[in-house]
Write a protein that holds these residues in place. Sequence first.
Motif, PDB file in Angstrom:
ATOM      1  N   PHE A  15      -0.084   6.297 -10.571  1.00 41.57           N
ATOM      2  CA  PHE A  15       0.350   5.254 -11.509  1.00 41.57           C
ATOM      3  C   PHE A  15       0.385   3.860 -10.893  1.00 41.57           C
ATOM      4  O   PHE A  15       0.871   2.933 -11.527  1.00 41.57           O
ATOM      5  N   SER A  16      -0.085   3.729  -9.662  1.00 42.38           N
ATOM      6  CA  SER A  16      -0.124   2.381  -9.065  1.00 42.38           C
ATOM      7  C   SER A  16      -1.520   2.122  -8.526  1.00 42.38           C
ATOM      8  O   SER A  16      -2.119   3.007  -7.912  1.00 42.38           O
ATOM      9  N   PRO A  17      -2.028   0.895  -8.711  1.00 44.53           N
ATOM     10  CA  PRO A  17      -3.346   0.589  -8.130  1.00 44.53           C
ATOM     11  C   PRO A  17      -3.280   0.368  -6.615  1.00 44.53           C
ATOM     12  O   PRO A  17      -4.302   0.097  -5.997  1.00 44.53           O
ATOM     13  N   PHE A  18      -2.084   0.490  -6.031  1.00 44.93           N
ATOM     14  CA  PHE A  18      -1.943   0.294  -4.581  1.00 44.93           C
ATOM     15  C   PHE A  18      -1.353   1.546  -3.937  1.00 44.93           C
ATOM     16  O   PHE A  18      -0.377   2.105  -4.439  1.00 44.93           O
ATOM     17  N   PRO A  19      -1.912   1.993  -2.795  1.00 46.30           N
ATOM     18  CA  PRO A  19      -1.286   3.098  -2.066  1.00 46.30           C
ATOM     19  C   PRO A  19       0.024   2.625  -1.424  1.00 46.30           C
ATOM     20  O   PRO A  19       0.236   1.415  -1.262  1.00 46.30           O
ATOM     21  N   ALA A  20       0.867   3.585  -1.044  1.00 43.77           N
ATOM     22  CA  ALA A  20       2.179   3.237  -0.480  1.00 43.77           C
ATOM     23  C   ALA A  20       2.052   2.323   0.745  1.00 43.77           C
ATOM     24  O   ALA A  20       2.854   1.405   0.922  1.00 43.77           O
ATOM     25  N   ARG A  21       1.022   2.566   1.561  1.00 45.50           N
ATOM     26  CA  ARG A  21       0.920   1.754   2.801  1.00 45.50           C
ATOM     27  C   ARG A  21       0.644   0.279   2.483  1.00 45.50           C
ATOM     28  O   ARG A  21       0.865  -0.592   3.318  1.00 45.50           O
ATOM     29  N   ASP A  22       0.161  -0.009   1.272  1.00 42.79           N
ATOM     30  CA  ASP A  22      -0.101  -1.408   0.892  1.00 42.79           C
ATOM     31  C   ASP A  22       0.977  -1.960  -0.033  1.00 42.79           C
ATOM     32  O   ASP A  22       0.712  -2.803  -0.888  1.00 42.79           O
ATOM     33  N   CYS A  23       2.216  -1.473   0.146  1.00 42.46           N
ATOM     34  CA  CYS A  23       3.248  -1.873  -0.825  1.00 42.46           C
ATOM     35  C   CYS A  23       3.541  -3.370  -0.788  1.00 42.46           C
ATOM     36  O   CYS A  23       3.912  -3.944  -1.815  1.00 42.46           O
ATOM     37  N   HIS A  24       3.323  -4.030   0.343  1.00 45.67           N
ATOM     38  CA  HIS A  24       3.545  -5.477   0.349  1.00 45.67           C
ATOM     39  C   HIS A  24       2.470  -6.198  -0.472  1.00 45.67           C
ATOM     40  O   HIS A  24       2.754  -7.176  -1.163  1.00 45.67           O
ATOM     41  N   GLN A  25       1.255  -5.673  -0.396  1.00 45.01           N
ATOM     42  CA  GLN A  25       0.188  -6.230  -1.255  1.00 45.01           C
ATOM     43  C   GLN A  25       0.505  -5.999  -2.729  1.00 45.01           C
ATOM     44  O   GLN A  25       0.224  -6.842  -3.582  1.00 45.01           O
ATOM     45  N   ALA A  26       1.092  -4.832  -3.012  1.00 41.30           N
ATOM     46  CA  ALA A  26       1.483  -4.532  -4.403  1.00 41.30           C
ATOM     47  C   ALA A  26       2.510  -5.559  -4.881  1.00 41.30           C
ATOM     48  O   ALA A  26       2.420  -6.060  -6.016  1.00 41.30           O
ATOM     49  N   LEU A  27       3.454  -5.888  -4.012  1.00 41.22           N
ATOM     50  CA  LEU A  27       4.475  -6.879  -4.396  1.00 41.22           C
ATOM     51  C   LEU A  27       3.850  -8.263  -4.587  1.00 41.22           C
ATOM     52  O   LEU A  27       4.220  -8.993  -5.517  1.00 41.22           O
ATOM     53  N   ASP A  28       2.888  -8.605  -3.718  1.00 41.35           N
ATOM     54  CA  ASP A  28       2.189  -9.900  -3.883  1.00 41.35           C
ATOM     55  C   ASP A  28       1.470  -9.936  -5.231  1.00 41.35           C
ATOM     56  O   ASP A  28       1.477 -10.956  -5.933  1.00 41.35           O
ATOM     57  N   TRP A  29       0.845  -8.801  -5.577  1.00 37.67           N
ATOM     58  CA  TRP A  29       0.132  -8.717  -6.868  1.00 37.67           C
ATOM     59  C   TRP A  29       1.102  -8.912  -8.039  1.00 37.67           C
ATOM     60  O   TRP A  29       0.799  -9.642  -8.994  1.00 37.67           O
ATOM     61  N   LEU A  30       2.282  -8.287  -7.953  1.00 40.08           N
ATOM     62  CA  LEU A  30       3.271  -8.450  -9.036  1.00 40.08           C
ATOM     63  C   LEU A  30       3.659  -9.924  -9.175  1.00 40.08           C
ATOM     64  O   LEU A  30       3.709 -10.461 -10.293  1.00 40.08           O
ATOM     65  N   ARG A  31       3.934 -10.554  -8.038  1.00 50.47           N
ATOM     66  CA  ARG A  31       4.315 -11.977  -8.065  1.00 50.47           C
ATOM     67  C   ARG A  31       3.178 -12.820  -8.641  1.00 50.47           C
ATOM     68  O   ARG A  31       3.384 -13.616  -9.554  1.00 50.47           O
ATOM     69  N   ASP A  32       1.967 -12.615  -8.133  1.00 53.28           N
ATOM     70  CA  ASP A  32       0.835 -13.461  -8.537  1.00 53.28           C
ATOM     71  C   ASP A  32       0.415 -13.211  -9.986  1.00 53.28           C
ATOM     72  O   ASP A  32      -0.218 -14.071 -10.600  1.00 53.28           O
ATOM     73  N   LYS A  55      14.913  -7.445   0.366  1.00 53.02           N
ATOM     74  CA  LYS A  55      14.514  -8.734   0.948  1.00 53.02           C
ATOM     75  C   LYS A  55      13.071  -9.066   0.577  1.00 53.02           C
ATOM     76  O   LYS A  55      12.742 -10.213   0.277  1.00 53.02           O
ATOM     77  N   GLU A  56      12.200  -8.049   0.621  1.00 50.64           N
ATOM     78  CA  GLU A  56      10.787  -8.264   0.272  1.00 50.64           C
ATOM     79  C   GLU A  56      10.651  -8.698  -1.189  1.00 50.64           C
ATOM     80  O   GLU A  56       9.822  -9.539  -1.525  1.00 50.64           O
ATOM     81  N   LEU A  57      11.481  -8.112  -2.054  1.00 52.18           N
ATOM     82  CA  LEU A  57      11.474  -8.516  -3.469  1.00 52.18           C
ATOM     83  C   LEU A  57      11.962  -9.964  -3.578  1.00 52.18           C
ATOM     84  O   LEU A  57      11.322 -10.807  -4.242  1.00 52.18           O
TER      85      LEU A  57
END
Length: 271
Positions: A15-32, A55-57
């Motif tokens: 259900f996510s276009p990002f694997p767990a190891r790329d969770c920071h990229q996933a957060l960047d995508w949500l922001r952008d 903190k990352e959020l």
Amino acid sequence: MKFSSTITIQYDTPFSPFPARDCHQALDWLRDSGFDGAEVCISHYRGLDVKDFKKELDLRGLSCSNISTGQARTLEHITLLHEGVALRQAKTRLKEHIDAAKILGCKVTLGLIRGLGTPGHEQEEKAAIARNLEEIICYAQEKQVMIILEAINRYETTLFTSAESCMNFIEKDLGNPDCVAVHWDLFHANIEDSRLDEAIDRMGSKLQHVHLADSNRHFPGYGHLDFEAVFRKLKAVGYQEYCSFECFNLPSPEAVKAQAGPFIRKMRQQF
Ligand code: LER
Ligand code: MN
């Protein structure tokens, strides 16, 4: 109305276009892409620092809508319909989710970690889940965290498959506690709820989270659900909680990543 999308931080999910190891990229995508928050899949808390994730959020100006809790059922075989150690572990895990939700300021989804059910045993299994939820509900009340019971279609579970069955359980079996509400998923609702507008009316203020996916679980617009009618109705009843993408990476992960931002902008403009 707020928007989030499923991301995962420990184990991959379809259900996510990002694997767990790329969770920071996933957060960047949500922001952008203009999302308000993240729906986060958490399986367990071994080695997980929830404050670090918060903190990352915060760094990205994102909130958290809810914790998706179902991975532990598949990975560890623990549910509220088990007995003995597995039941104890499921209860403890739900309390850990409530603690994490307190830190993240979000809700806790009660999906398939409640147990899948066995055909023909609905009444006794509902009673068992109500009994096993008692201390969890007390704990959630104490911590002021909301538990949202997800309606999931008949091909995945025998219990709580429609908006009506969730409402019945919450009102009659649980005694209608303030801290328990409904998590409604449009993919499941398209199978189970005769009319989506009537389901929204039935849930009223107990509707506290919506999963966005089309009739075939593709990204909205690639199936036959009328999203504009759903959003119109949600707006008409004053729904102000999250609509969160939980669809497969179809037609492609690239399409999901590229089209989520424009979709939520369009819905915000129109509704
Ligand atoms: C979880 O949100 C869901 O909708 C289920 O179909 C996962 O099995
Ligand atoms: Mn769902």
